[in-house]
Design a protein around this motif. Structure first.
Motif, PDB file in Angstrom:
ATOM      1  N   ASN A 186       0.797  -1.230   0.000  1.00 24.49           N
ATOM      2  CA  ASN A 186       0.000   0.000   0.000  1.00 24.49           C
ATOM      3  C   ASN A 186       0.828   1.277   0.000  1.00 24.49           C
ATOM      4  N   ARG A 187       2.127   1.152   0.185  1.00 22.44           N
ATOM      5  CA  ARG A 187       2.977   2.349   0.222  1.00 22.44           C
ATOM      6  C   ARG A 187       3.250   2.898  -1.178  1.00 22.44           C
ATOM      7  N   LEU A 188       2.991   2.108  -2.206  1.00 25.00           N
ATOM      8  CA  LEU A 188       3.193   2.537  -3.587  1.00 25.00           C
ATOM      9  C   LEU A 188       1.905   2.329  -4.378  1.00 25.00           C
ATOM     10  N   ARG A 197      -1.753  11.585  -9.870  1.00 25.05           N
ATOM     11  CA  ARG A 197      -2.812  11.642  -8.865  1.00 25.05           C
ATOM     12  C   ARG A 197      -2.660  10.530  -7.833  1.00 25.05           C
ATOM     13  N   TYR A 198      -2.300   9.342  -8.288  1.00 24.44           N
ATOM     14  CA  TYR A 198      -2.227   8.214  -7.372  1.00 24.44           C
ATOM     15  C   TYR A 198      -0.910   8.214  -6.583  1.00 24.44           C
ATOM     16  N   TRP A 199       0.151   8.773  -7.169  1.00 24.68           N
ATOM     17  CA  TRP A 199       1.373   8.998  -6.391  1.00 24.68           C
ATOM     18  C   TRP A 199       1.090   9.973  -5.249  1.00 24.68           C
ATOM     19  N   MET A 200       0.331  11.022  -5.535  1.00 24.86           N
ATOM     20  CA  MET A 200      -0.022  12.000  -4.499  1.00 24.86           C
ATOM     21  C   MET A 200      -0.826  11.338  -3.389  1.00 24.86           C
ATOM     22  N   SER A 201      -1.760  10.471  -3.770  1.00 24.17           N
ATOM     23  CA  SER A 201      -2.579   9.776  -2.778  1.00 24.17           C
ATOM     24  C   SER A 201      -1.712   8.905  -1.876  1.00 24.17           C
ATOM     25  N   ALA A 202      -0.814   8.127  -2.507  1.00 20.21           N
ATOM     26  CA  ALA A 202       0.037   7.224  -1.735  1.00 20.21           C
ATOM     27  C   ALA A 202       1.011   7.991  -0.847  1.00 20.21           C
ATOM     28  N   MET A 203       1.657   9.009  -1.406  1.00 21.03           N
ATOM     29  CA  MET A 203       2.690   9.724  -0.654  1.00 21.03           C
ATOM     30  C   MET A 203       2.104  10.592   0.459  1.00 21.03           C
ATOM     31  N   THR A 204       0.973  11.227   0.226  1.00 20.32           N
ATOM     32  CA  THR A 204       0.369  12.029   1.295  1.00 20.32           C
ATOM     33  C   THR A 204      -0.149  11.125   2.416  1.00 20.32           C
ATOM     34  N   THR A 205      -0.663   9.965   2.060  1.00 18.76           N
ATOM     35  CA  THR A 205      -1.081   9.008   3.085  1.00 18.76           C
ATOM     36  C   THR A 205       0.128   8.520   3.863  1.00 18.76           C
ATOM     37  N   ASN A 206       1.209   8.186   3.151  1.00 20.67           N
ATOM     38  CA  ASN A 206       2.431   7.737   3.817  1.00 20.67           C
ATOM     39  C   ASN A 206       2.966   8.799   4.767  1.00 20.67           C
ATOM     40  N   LEU A 207       2.993  10.052   4.309  1.00 16.48           N
ATOM     41  CA  LEU A 207       3.486  11.140   5.150  1.00 16.48           C
ATOM     42  C   LEU A 207       2.618  11.305   6.392  1.00 16.48           C
ATOM     43  N   SER A 208       1.312  11.210   6.216  1.00 16.14           N
ATOM     44  CA  SER A 208       0.396  11.333   7.353  1.00 16.14           C
ATOM     45  C   SER A 208       0.612  10.206   8.356  1.00 16.14           C
TER      46      SER A 208
END
Length: 352
Positions: A186-188, A197-208
């Motif tokens: 789920n990290r990628l 768009r999906y990189w943003m979703s994954a990376m912002t979730t990871n950062l959170s």
């Protein structure tokens, strides 16, 4: 599958995709459309009575960890049930079923995605692919548990067969699989790597997640993460993996090549009605009524029982209880000839 391990009788097989069967499935789409409208008040209440106890148990477990690691672990394990329900609510958000306002559904799902370690927009896209292709032999892949046909398996090399056997082994699928899926995969945005768009979703979730877990570590050390977060995530992930598995992986499910595949027919007869005890039905947010959900995914989870209450004939389709469902862990290969999911042993008996 019968109790003695033999194949079920043909009477238990869903009707084939004749024009009449397709029309019957489409009829249910029109009927189920009557149940699609959510209640904002009810939806907010469902979020509150799940999220608030989850946070309260987390806080209690954190406090208890200063006195008893065992008690903190036990509370974390109990909280897995609320985390499972939060994921199910996030699932409804992904279908636009929880709120009439799509933005409210999406942002609720994104916030919950931090707690469930699931990038919401990535998951919504892959899950939509699952709904749009479930039971289609020519469009397997995204959002599915990998399933091969008997012929495909027999055509594999010995190494390929071993790899597939390992993948379908319950120890791998339900032991290692959930942790791999939620902590690593789920990290990628796998399968969607070329879309920003999906990189943003994954990376912002990871950062959170990093910020959230970092704050827990800063104020409480490793104990809350190891004793509360880890058990609740792994238990909820394992339960979720089993639910997803049993909803489509059963003997008389439906698979067909694209030329014979019909989405509503596959949804109705290729998804199970998993009858759970009331308390587990609540914690899983009625997702066991999966055949209804697949036919009309915009129905809010709390309205799914209404559909069965008003249309009792739906409760007879692919119905199974917990005891009956356990045998499904032994099924691995789709057989085009018998139109059943078979175990490796059954396939060997039939075809050598």
């Amino acid at each position: 599958m019968a109790p003695d391990g033999t194949l079920a009788s043909p009477a238990h097989i869903a009707p084939t995709t004749t024009q009449a069967a397709k029309s019957d499935a489409q009829k249910w789409v029109r009927i189920m459309a009557r149940y699609r409208d959510p209640s904002t008040r009810r939806s907010l209440t469902e979020v509150a009575i799940t999220l608030l106890p989850f946070l309260a148990i987390w806080a209690l477990a954190w406090w208890v960890s200063g006195y008893s690691y065992l008690a903190a672990f036990a509370l974390g394990a109990v909280n897995a049930l609320f985390l499972l329900r939060l994921f199910a609510i996030q699932h409804d958000c992904g279908h636009g079923a929880l709120f009439a306002n799509r933005h409210l559904s999406d942002w609720t799902g994104r916030v919950l995605g931090v707690l469930t370690l699931t990038p919401y927009d990535v998951w919504r896209r892959t899950h939509a692919a699952h709904h749009g292709t479930a039971g289609n032999l020519d469009r397997r892949g995204m959002g599915d548990i990998h399933t091969k046909t008997v012929e495909e398996y027999q055509a594999l090399s010995k190494w390929g067969q071993l790899r597939y056997r390992l993948y379908r082994n319950p120890i791998v699928l339900f032991g290692f699989g959930p942790g791999y899926l939620f902590f690593l995969q789920n990290r990628l945005p796998l399968g969607l790597m070329n879309q920003r768009r999906y990189w943003m979703s994954a990376m912002t979730t990871n950062l959170s997640i990093v910020v959230l877990f970092g704050a827990i570590w800063y104020f409480g050390g490793l104990a809350p993460l190891l004793l509360i977060a880890l058990p609740s995530i792994l238990i909820a992930a394992t339960a979720g993996m089993w639910l997803f598995y049993v909803q489509h992986q059963f003997e008389c499910t439906q698979w067909a090549p694209d030329s014979d595949w019909h989405m509503q027919h596959a949804a109705l007869y290729g998804s199970s009605y998993y009858v759970l005890p009331k308390v587990l039905q609540w914690f899983s947010a009625n997702i066991g009524i999966h055949h209804v959900h697949h036919v009309y995914s915009r129905i809010p989870f709390y309205r799914l029982p209404e559909v069965l209450k008003d249309h009792a004939e739906l409760a007879k389709i692919n119905r199974m209880n917990i005891r009956e469902s356990l045998v499904n862990a032994r099924l691995h290969l789709w057989d085009d000839k018998t139109q059943r999911l078979l175990s490796f042993a059954q396939a060997r008996q039939l075809y050598g």
